[in-house]
Design a protein around this motif. Structure first.
Motif, PDB file in Angstrom:
ATOM      1  N   VAL A   1       0.741  -1.275  -0.082  1.00  8.16           N
ATOM      2  CA  VAL A   1       0.019   0.026   0.121  1.00  8.16           C
ATOM      3  C   VAL A   1       0.852   1.309   0.063  1.00  8.16           C
ATOM      4  O   VAL A   1       0.620   2.225  -0.850  1.00  8.16           O
ATOM      5  CB  VAL A   1      -1.026  -0.062   1.237  1.00  8.16           C
ATOM      6  CG1 VAL A   1      -1.682   1.375   1.321  1.00  8.16           C
ATOM      7  CG2 VAL A   1      -1.792  -1.250   1.159  1.00  8.16           C
ATOM      8  N   SER A   2       1.950   1.301   0.853  1.00  6.11           N
ATOM      9  CA  SER A   2       2.852   2.563   0.917  1.00  6.11           C
ATOM     10  C   SER A   2       3.680   2.682  -0.338  1.00  6.11           C
ATOM     11  O   SER A   2       3.760   3.741  -0.779  1.00  6.11           O
ATOM     12  CB  SER A   2       3.609   2.305   2.082  1.00  6.11           C
ATOM     13  OG  SER A   2       2.900   2.368   3.455  1.00  6.11           O
ATOM     14  N   LEU A   3       4.291   1.458  -0.822  1.00  9.34           N
ATOM     15  CA  LEU A   3       4.957   1.629  -2.279  1.00  9.34           C
ATOM     16  C   LEU A   3       4.424   1.650  -3.263  1.00  9.34           C
ATOM     17  O   LEU A   3       5.161   1.949  -4.320  1.00  9.34           O
ATOM     18  CB  LEU A   3       5.810   0.358  -2.000  1.00  9.34           C
ATOM     19  CG  LEU A   3       7.081   0.460  -0.864  1.00  9.34           C
ATOM     20  CD1 LEU A   3       7.962  -0.601  -0.926  1.00  9.34           C
ATOM     21  CD2 LEU A   3       7.841   1.644  -1.127  1.00  9.34           C
ATOM     22  N   ALA A   4       3.092   1.456  -3.483  1.00 12.39           N
ATOM     23  CA  ALA A   4       2.411   1.330  -4.848  1.00 12.39           C
ATOM     24  C   ALA A   4       2.493   2.646  -5.628  1.00 12.39           C
ATOM     25  O   ALA A   4       2.778   2.587  -6.786  1.00 12.39           O
ATOM     26  CB  ALA A   4       0.838   1.209  -4.546  1.00 12.39           C
ATOM     27  N   PRO A   5       2.457   3.793  -4.974  1.00 11.63           N
ATOM     28  CA  PRO A   5       2.586   5.031  -5.660  1.00 11.63           C
ATOM     29  C   PRO A   5       4.009   5.270  -6.275  1.00 11.63           C
ATOM     30  O   PRO A   5       4.095   5.656  -7.230  1.00 11.63           O
ATOM     31  CB  PRO A   5       2.368   6.400  -4.867  1.00 11.63           C
ATOM     32  CG  PRO A   5       1.501   5.687  -3.752  1.00 11.63           C
ATOM     33  CD  PRO A   5       1.868   4.165  -3.574  1.00 11.63           C
ATOM     34  N   ALA A   6       5.209   4.963  -5.601  1.00 14.20           N
ATOM     35  CA  ALA A   6       6.341   4.650  -6.161  1.00 14.20           C
ATOM     36  C   ALA A   6       6.754   3.778  -7.201  1.00 14.20           C
ATOM     37  O   ALA A   6       7.053   4.047  -8.077  1.00 14.20           O
ATOM     38  CB  ALA A   6       7.243   4.548  -4.908  1.00 14.20           C
ATOM     39  N   VAL A   7       5.911   2.689  -6.912  1.00 17.29           N
ATOM     40  CA  VAL A   7       6.034   1.770  -8.176  1.00 17.29           C
ATOM     41  C   VAL A   7       5.501   2.236  -9.505  1.00 17.29           C
ATOM     42  O   VAL A   7       5.903   2.102 -10.503  1.00 17.29           O
ATOM     43  CB  VAL A   7       5.341   0.324  -7.699  1.00 17.29           C
ATOM     44  CG1 VAL A   7       5.318  -0.493  -9.180  1.00 17.29           C
ATOM     45  CG2 VAL A   7       5.989  -0.343  -6.748  1.00 17.29           C
ATOM     46  N   VAL A   8       4.185   2.929  -9.369  1.00 18.40           N
ATOM     47  CA  VAL A   8       3.615   3.448 -10.514  1.00 18.40           C
ATOM     48  C   VAL A   8       4.427   4.686 -11.030  1.00 18.40           C
ATOM     49  O   VAL A   8       4.657   4.854 -12.324  1.00 18.40           O
ATOM     50  CB  VAL A   8       2.224   3.969 -10.084  1.00 18.40           C
ATOM     51  CG1 VAL A   8       1.630   4.941 -11.113  1.00 18.40           C
ATOM     52  CG2 VAL A   8       1.225   2.778  -9.741  1.00 18.40           C
ATOM     53  N   GLN A   9       5.042   5.451 -10.065  1.00 18.65           N
ATOM     54  CA  GLN A   9       5.736   6.724 -10.566  1.00 18.65           C
ATOM     55  C   GLN A   9       7.139   6.003 -11.346  1.00 18.65           C
ATOM     56  O   GLN A   9       7.571   6.587 -12.270  1.00 18.65           O
ATOM     57  CB  GLN A   9       6.156   7.615  -9.536  1.00 18.65           C
ATOM     58  CG  GLN A   9       6.998   8.622  -9.850  1.00 18.65           C
ATOM     59  CD  GLN A   9       6.126   9.830 -10.925  1.00 18.65           C
ATOM     60  OE1 GLN A   9       5.148   9.591 -10.815  1.00 18.65           O
ATOM     61  NE2 GLN A   9       7.012  10.503 -11.368  1.00 18.65           N
ATOM     62  N   GLU A  10       7.650   5.022 -10.893  1.00 22.13           N
ATOM     63  CA  GLU A  10       8.834   4.792 -11.649  1.00 22.13           C
ATOM     64  C   GLU A  10       8.521   4.030 -12.837  1.00 22.13           C
ATOM     65  O   GLU A  10       9.277   3.837 -13.776  1.00 22.13           O
ATOM     66  CB  GLU A  10       9.494   3.701 -10.515  1.00 22.13           C
ATOM     67  CG  GLU A  10      10.963   3.056 -11.143  1.00 22.13           C
ATOM     68  CD  GLU A  10      12.157   4.208 -11.316  1.00 22.13           C
ATOM     69  OE1 GLU A  10      13.098   3.637 -11.796  1.00 22.13           O
ATOM     70  OE2 GLU A  10      11.858   5.462 -11.409  1.00 22.13           O
ATOM     71  N   THR A  11       7.471   3.232 -12.762  1.00 23.90           N
ATOM     72  CA  THR A  11       7.082   2.580 -14.138  1.00 23.90           C
ATOM     73  C   THR A  11       6.723   3.415 -15.066  1.00 23.90           C
ATOM     74  O   THR A  11       7.296   3.481 -16.416  1.00 23.90           O
ATOM     75  CB  THR A  11       5.782   1.575 -13.922  1.00 23.90           C
ATOM     76  OG1 THR A  11       6.045   0.700 -12.819  1.00 23.90           O
ATOM     77  CG2 THR A  11       5.580   0.986 -15.269  1.00 23.90           C
ATOM     78  N   LEU A  12       5.999   4.689 -14.810  1.00 24.93           N
ATOM     79  CA  LEU A  12       5.689   5.605 -15.968  1.00 24.93           C
ATOM     80  C   LEU A  12       6.949   6.197 -16.498  1.00 24.93           C
ATOM     81  O   LEU A  12       7.242   6.708 -17.601  1.00 24.93           O
ATOM     82  CB  LEU A  12       4.814   6.713 -15.149  1.00 24.93           C
ATOM     83  CG  LEU A  12       3.506   6.624 -14.777  1.00 24.93           C
ATOM     84  CD1 LEU A  12       2.885   7.424 -14.050  1.00 24.93           C
ATOM     85  CD2 LEU A  12       2.726   6.452 -16.190  1.00 24.93           C
ATOM     86  N   ARG A  13       8.071   6.350 -15.495  1.00 24.11           N
ATOM     87  CA  ARG A  13       9.362   6.785 -16.052  1.00 24.11           C
ATOM     88  C   ARG A  13      10.258   5.920 -16.783  1.00 24.11           C
ATOM     89  O   ARG A  13      10.661   6.211 -17.766  1.00 24.11           O
ATOM     90  CB  ARG A  13      10.273   7.444 -14.984  1.00 24.11           C
ATOM     91  CG  ARG A  13      11.690   8.186 -14.927  1.00 24.11           C
ATOM     92  CD  ARG A  13      12.590   7.923 -13.972  1.00 24.11           C
ATOM     93  NE  ARG A  13      13.173   6.573 -14.019  1.00 24.11           N
ATOM     94  CZ  ARG A  13      14.089   5.878 -14.537  1.00 24.11           C
ATOM     95  NH1 ARG A  13      14.547   6.614 -15.784  1.00 24.11           N
ATOM     96  NH2 ARG A  13      14.108   4.752 -14.420  1.00 24.11           N
TER      97      ARG A  13
END
Length: 414
Positions: free
Chosen positions: A284-296
């Protein structure tokens, strides 16, 4: 399409392919990129090596610079149409939607849709995204141990959520899904004559479907985009010729971005076991970071096209009005001047400048907040409920230089 027009189209396509091939054989990285390679990133490095802006042998200006691309996307001297009002190809349905318009018409249509797609209002779709994610996982767990992640999960979630948001009744959902899959080729940037003809047929069917749905919503308004837009039709701010393409464009563009964001994210995580283990420990805490890094790292939309609207100078080059500029977002998001060690997938990466994955400026993706929300919820649910996921076979990618995604991604549950 008449027989004569069919022959002319085939002849034109053959000439273009021969030209594209010959320029690529001379080592032009952009021409090679248009062949839709499975791995475009080595070509992006060659584009970076040519400086912030160069002209391809095809005549198109090309940039992979984050700094310059960000500037151009916000610059009103660039648009999506030629100065003579160039129309989209015959089989494109989005001439009257935001995708194919410049201001002032683009501004008017965007203003009408913003209230429904406002990020603050989109938060209400969070429970629905979680519900659909869990329903899909339940179905997967009842089925075979091995499955195609794209068709079983990644394609299903966004279609369900966007269908609710737009206002597509249950009885049209299956048809909507089938037509969306056929129309998705519009976004690929490459298509055979046969595919173009099938897209035309799908557009006609989708148009008829939305005409029916709009009539239903006139009689029985609901809490959805179609119902929200109807007052604008009644008072003349929006014509029916604009509303139908708008209703077609938003689900298609919004769905495809999210489908491939989810697929690319899971594949990157499974390709980096240490990142997958880290994510599973705190999804839950890391999901935004996973999405952001995938977008990059592996952005779903790899390229945007802009047309120069007036003669201008850019990075020491003179660009004539109606010149075409290709913005390689996939390259800009791995610009070494902006992102240290850009080829490394790292969900602990410190936040830097915003990626160009949803464009910038007036064409910034209206559904960006919804795409992030859906992907974060989906990936967290997968990590929590299917922690043993592993890839069990080769992927089959889309034949596209614009959309970066997979058609087949075979995975299995341990």
């Amino acid at each position: 399409m008449t027989e004569i027009a069919d022959r002319q189209t085939r002849a034109h396509a053959a000439v273009w392919q021969d030209y594209l091939w010959s320029v690529g054989e001379r080592g032009d990285p952009y021409a090679l990129l248009l062949r839709a390679p499975a791995d475009p990133y080595p070509l992006y490095e060659r584009i970076h090596a040519r400086g912030p802006l160069h002209q391809s042998g095809l005549g198109t200006w090309v940039t992979g610079s984050h700094r310059l691309a960000n500037k151009v996307l916000r610059d009103k001297r660039f648009g999506v149409r030629r100065t003579d009002g160039e129309k989209a190809p015959e089989f494109m349905p989005f001439d009257n939607s935001m995708l194919g318009l410049d201001p002032p018409h683009h501004t008017r249509l965007r203003k009408l849709t913003v209230p429904t797609l406002n990020p603050r209002k989109l938060v209400r779709w969070k429970p629905r995204a979680a519900e659909v994610s869990n329903e899909l996982i339940d179905r997967i767990m009842r089925g075979r141990n091995e499955f195609n992640f794209m068709s079983s999960f990644a394609q299903q979630l966004p279609l369900q959520v966007i269908g609710d948001l737009v206002g597509i009744p249950d009885r049209y959902r299956r048809l909507f899904f089938q037509l969306s899959r056929r129309m998705a080729y519009l976004l690929d940037g490459v298509a055979t004559v046969e595919v173009a003809q099938d897209v035309q047929r799908a557009i006609a069917e989708m148009t008829a479907m939305f005409v029916d749905i709009i009539e239903m919503r006139k009689a029985d308004p609901q809490d959805d985009l179609i119902s929200d837009l109807l007052p604008a039709v009644e008072d003349g701010r929006l014509s029916m010729d604009e509303m139908v393409p708008l209703c077609m464009f938003l689900p298609l563009a919004g769905t495809e971005t999210t489908v491939n964001l989810i697929g690319n994210a899971l594949r990157a995580l499974l390709d980096h076991p240490e990142q997958w283990e880290m994510f599973k420990a705190d999804p839950v805490s890391l999901a935004p970071a996973v999405v952001q890094e995938t977008l990059r790292h592996d952005t779903p939309v790899q390229q945007y096209r802009r047309i120069v609207h007036e003669d201008l100078e850019l990075e020491g080059h003179l660009l004539a009005a109606d010149s075409e500029l290709a913005i390689c977002a996939g390259a800009a998001n791995r610009d070494p001047e902006i992102y240290p060690d850009p080829g490394r997938f790292d969900i602990t990466r410190e936040s830097g400048p915003e990626t160009l994955s949803f464009s910038m400026g007036i064409h910034f993706c209206l559904g960006a907040a919804l795409a992030r929300l859906e992907a974060e919820i989906a990936l967290a649910a997968l990590a929590e409920r299917l922690p043993g996921l592993r890839q069990v076979g080769p992927v089959r990618r889309r034949d596209s230089f614009i959309i970066r995604g997979m058609l087949q991604f075979p995975v299995a549950m341990k």
